[in-house]
Enzyme design. Sequence first.
Site, PDB file in Angstrom:
ATOM      1  N   GLU A 320     -10.729  -1.292   4.540  1.00 23.11           N
ATOM      2  CA  GLU A 320      -9.329  -1.122   4.151  1.00 23.11           C
ATOM      3  C   GLU A 320      -8.938   0.345   4.012  1.00 23.11           C
ATOM      4  O   GLU A 320      -8.617   0.809   2.929  1.00 23.11           O
ATOM      5  CB  GLU A 320      -9.096  -1.826   2.807  1.00 23.11           C
ATOM      6  N   PRO A 321      -8.966   1.095   5.097  1.00 25.80           N
ATOM      7  CA  PRO A 321      -8.578   2.506   4.978  1.00 25.80           C
ATOM      8  C   PRO A 321      -7.069   2.653   4.786  1.00 25.80           C
ATOM      9  O   PRO A 321      -6.287   1.998   5.465  1.00 25.80           O
ATOM     10  CB  PRO A 321      -8.997   3.092   6.338  1.00 25.80           C
ATOM     11  N   GLY A 322      -6.668   3.475   3.856  1.00 25.25           N
ATOM     12  CA  GLY A 322      -5.253   3.795   3.675  1.00 25.25           C
ATOM     13  C   GLY A 322      -5.067   5.269   3.984  1.00 25.25           C
ATOM     14  O   GLY A 322      -4.531   5.660   5.016  1.00 25.25           O
ATOM     15  N   ARG A 323      -5.611   6.103   3.071  1.00 30.29           N
ATOM     16  CA  ARG A 323      -5.498   7.552   3.199  1.00 30.29           C
ATOM     17  C   ARG A 323      -5.994   8.056   4.561  1.00 30.29           C
ATOM     18  O   ARG A 323      -5.363   8.910   5.175  1.00 30.29           O
ATOM     19  CB  ARG A 323      -6.352   8.195   2.109  1.00 30.29           C
ATOM     20  N   ARG A 360       0.103  14.243  -7.033  1.00 28.18           N
ATOM     21  CA  ARG A 360      -1.360  14.233  -6.958  1.00 28.18           C
ATOM     22  C   ARG A 360      -2.002  15.498  -7.532  1.00 28.18           C
ATOM     23  O   ARG A 360      -3.073  15.451  -8.110  1.00 28.18           O
ATOM     24  CB  ARG A 360      -1.832  14.002  -5.509  1.00 28.18           C
ATOM     25  N   CYS A 391      11.053  20.134 -14.967  1.00 26.03           N
ATOM     26  CA  CYS A 391      11.041  20.822 -16.249  1.00 26.03           C
ATOM     27  C   CYS A 391       9.705  20.715 -16.947  1.00 26.03           C
ATOM     28  O   CYS A 391       9.629  20.156 -18.049  1.00 26.03           O
ATOM     29  CB  CYS A 391      12.161  20.276 -17.116  1.00 26.03           C
ATOM     30  N   GLU A 392       8.658  21.146 -16.302  1.00 28.72           N
ATOM     31  CA  GLU A 392       7.384  21.293 -16.999  1.00 28.72           C
ATOM     32  C   GLU A 392       6.426  22.164 -16.216  1.00 28.72           C
ATOM     33  O   GLU A 392       6.492  22.236 -14.989  1.00 28.72           O
ATOM     34  CB  GLU A 392       6.772  19.943 -17.351  1.00 28.72           C
TER      35      GLU A 392
HETATM   36  N1  LLP Z   1      -8.703  -1.156  -0.862  1.00 31.70           N
HETATM   37  C1  LLP Z   1      -8.583  -1.260  -2.194  1.00 31.70           C
HETATM   38  C2  LLP Z   1      -8.982  -2.486  -2.841  1.00 31.70           C
HETATM   39  C3  LLP Z   1      -8.087  -0.180  -2.945  1.00 31.70           C
HETATM   40  O1  LLP Z   1      -7.984  -0.292  -4.250  1.00 31.70           O
HETATM   41  C4  LLP Z   1      -7.707   1.005  -2.275  1.00 31.70           C
HETATM   42  C5  LLP Z   1      -7.168   2.140  -3.011  1.00 31.70           C
HETATM   43  C6  LLP Z   1      -7.828   1.058  -0.880  1.00 31.70           C
HETATM   44  C7  LLP Z   1      -8.343  -0.037  -0.201  1.00 31.70           C
HETATM   45  C8  LLP Z   1      -7.424   2.256  -0.070  1.00 31.70           C
HETATM   46  O2  LLP Z   1      -8.095   3.410  -0.419  1.00 31.70           O
HETATM   47  P1  LLP Z   1      -7.942   4.726   0.482  1.00 31.70           P
HETATM   48  O3  LLP Z   1      -8.609   4.438   1.805  1.00 31.70           O
HETATM   49  O4  LLP Z   1      -6.492   4.966   0.682  1.00 31.70           O
HETATM   50  O5  LLP Z   1      -8.600   5.770  -0.307  1.00 31.70           O
HETATM   51  N2  LLP Z   1      -3.509   7.296  -5.809  1.00 31.70           N
HETATM   52  C9  LLP Z   1      -4.858   7.762  -5.537  1.00 31.70           C
HETATM   53  C10 LLP Z   1      -5.657   6.770  -4.751  1.00 31.70           C
HETATM   54  C11 LLP Z   1      -5.727   5.426  -5.398  1.00 31.70           C
HETATM   55  C12 LLP Z   1      -6.431   4.455  -4.519  1.00 31.70           C
HETATM   56  C13 LLP Z   1      -6.358   3.095  -5.068  1.00 31.70           C
HETATM   57  N3  LLP Z   1      -6.956   2.102  -4.256  1.00 31.70           N
HETATM   58  C14 LLP Z   1      -4.773   9.111  -4.814  1.00 31.70           C
HETATM   59  O6  LLP Z   1      -3.690   9.588  -4.595  1.00 31.70           O
HETATM   60  O7  LLP Z   1      -5.794   9.704  -4.497  1.00 31.70           O
END
Ligand code: LLP
Length: 463
Positions: A320-323, A360, A391-392
């Site tokens: 499950e890649p997002g980033r 972030r 404002c911080e």
């Molecule tokens: N799968 C699950 C179950 C997750 O909880 C997450 C991210 C992902 C996949 C995707 O992770 P990625 O490949 O995008 O790292 N807001 C934080 C990141 C929080 C991630 C939460 N879960 C940041 O900005 O670094």
Amino acid sequence: MSRSAHPAGPRHADVLTEGHYSAPPTDLNALDEKVWARTVRRNADGVVTVGGIEVSRLAEEFGTPAYFLDETDFRARCRAWADAFGRDADVFYAGKAFLSRAVVRWLQEEGLNLDVCSGGELTTALDAGMPAERIAFHGNNKSTEEIERAVRVGVGRIVLDSFQEIARVAHIAQSQGKRQRVQIRVTVGVEAHTHEFIATAHEDQKFGIALADGQAAEAVRRALRLDGLELIGIHSHIGSQIFDMAGFEVSARRVVQLLAEVRDEHGVELPEIDLGGGLGIAYTSEDDPREPHEIAKALTEIVTRECESAGLATPRISVEPGRAIVGPTAFTLYEVGTIKPLEGLRTYVSVDGGMSDNIRTALYDAEYSVALVSRTSDAEPMLTRVVGKHCESGDIVVRDAFLPADLAPGDLIAVPATGAYCRSMASNYNHVLRPPVVAVNEDGARVIVRRETEEDLLRLDVG
Ligand code: LLP
């Protein structure tokens, strides 16, 4: 790190820590392709372009601040992940990193699946036509309404996160006369971040069901007994911005051990495992992320080896890649407003956005790069801190950055690698309007998420 109890947040001294910077770059005009989206270049006039369009033109047409998303790069990354994992695995893009209807369409066209973790993300996915069976539904506290809807529309899997949820989803599925495909999210006792991982018996966090003390085994026992559920596998997600595969190795080994225990106890071989997301990207030139094919090879080898030694058939893997997909594909374009040299310290450069479009840095101490993009400069490097208009004092976009000493109000600067967790975590703090997301491809630029307006603010405020 100890927490201070300053009523307005961390003490300034804690926020404004010593710099992490190394020596100034040899060429301030250079754009490191590791951190910039694929079609970003500097043209003969010294102006940075994306998809061949000058940022100065983009700023004129769409305003600043704004996120510019390189669609060509996004699609190429989707394809790279899909190709790397091949037919025997599934790639679910983690929508929490950034989701919009255009993104959902690109995912479909490039053959990816989608992980959502709220009713809002589910709505966006369905509205853009993502087939429900290609959606995985996550979350540690899904509401009854969310579960009812997910089951009703027929999502491909619900990832169960607690004992209550096992019962809840089973009950809802049964009451709709359905058998819902589910995975159980387990906590493998590994928490990985960037370069290191730690393994503890129990992770002190809210997600999943611990493998320790036989809890996950009990969860499987319950799920297998319930008519409303079809248990298809085990899910594990160990962290975010990870470069080192060692954490995945431990996680995969522990998940496979559970699969072996399930086979021994129930005579059932669960057909799937999901190893979650969390693969790191380059925010600065010092980061060294792995390519999807290396990740796929490493993960597949780990799982295959562990299954062979446990005498199990290799399950279907999903990730499950997002980033790693959307992160590098976008940059945030800002206009410089004010410049304050602080004698003996550094120069503060204020831009027209800030912690409302990129939380972030303030939240995670995240590091970013920045460049002057509306022109080149031969001036000396100066040490700056790029800050927002909020404002911080913690409103920092880039903590330590070298920019040319002749930087002036009106210049455009851009922060690369802001595709993930910037627009999706944006806020209206100080009633600042959230910036648009503009997709750029070879045919031009178009808004995919429009800029918020003051009318939007007033519409929510019902008086
Ligand atoms: N799968 C699950 C179950 C997750 O909880 C997450 C991210 C992902 C996949 C995707 O992770 P990625 O490949 O995008 O790292 N807001 C934080 C990141 C929080 C991630 C939460 N879960 C940041 O900005 O670094």
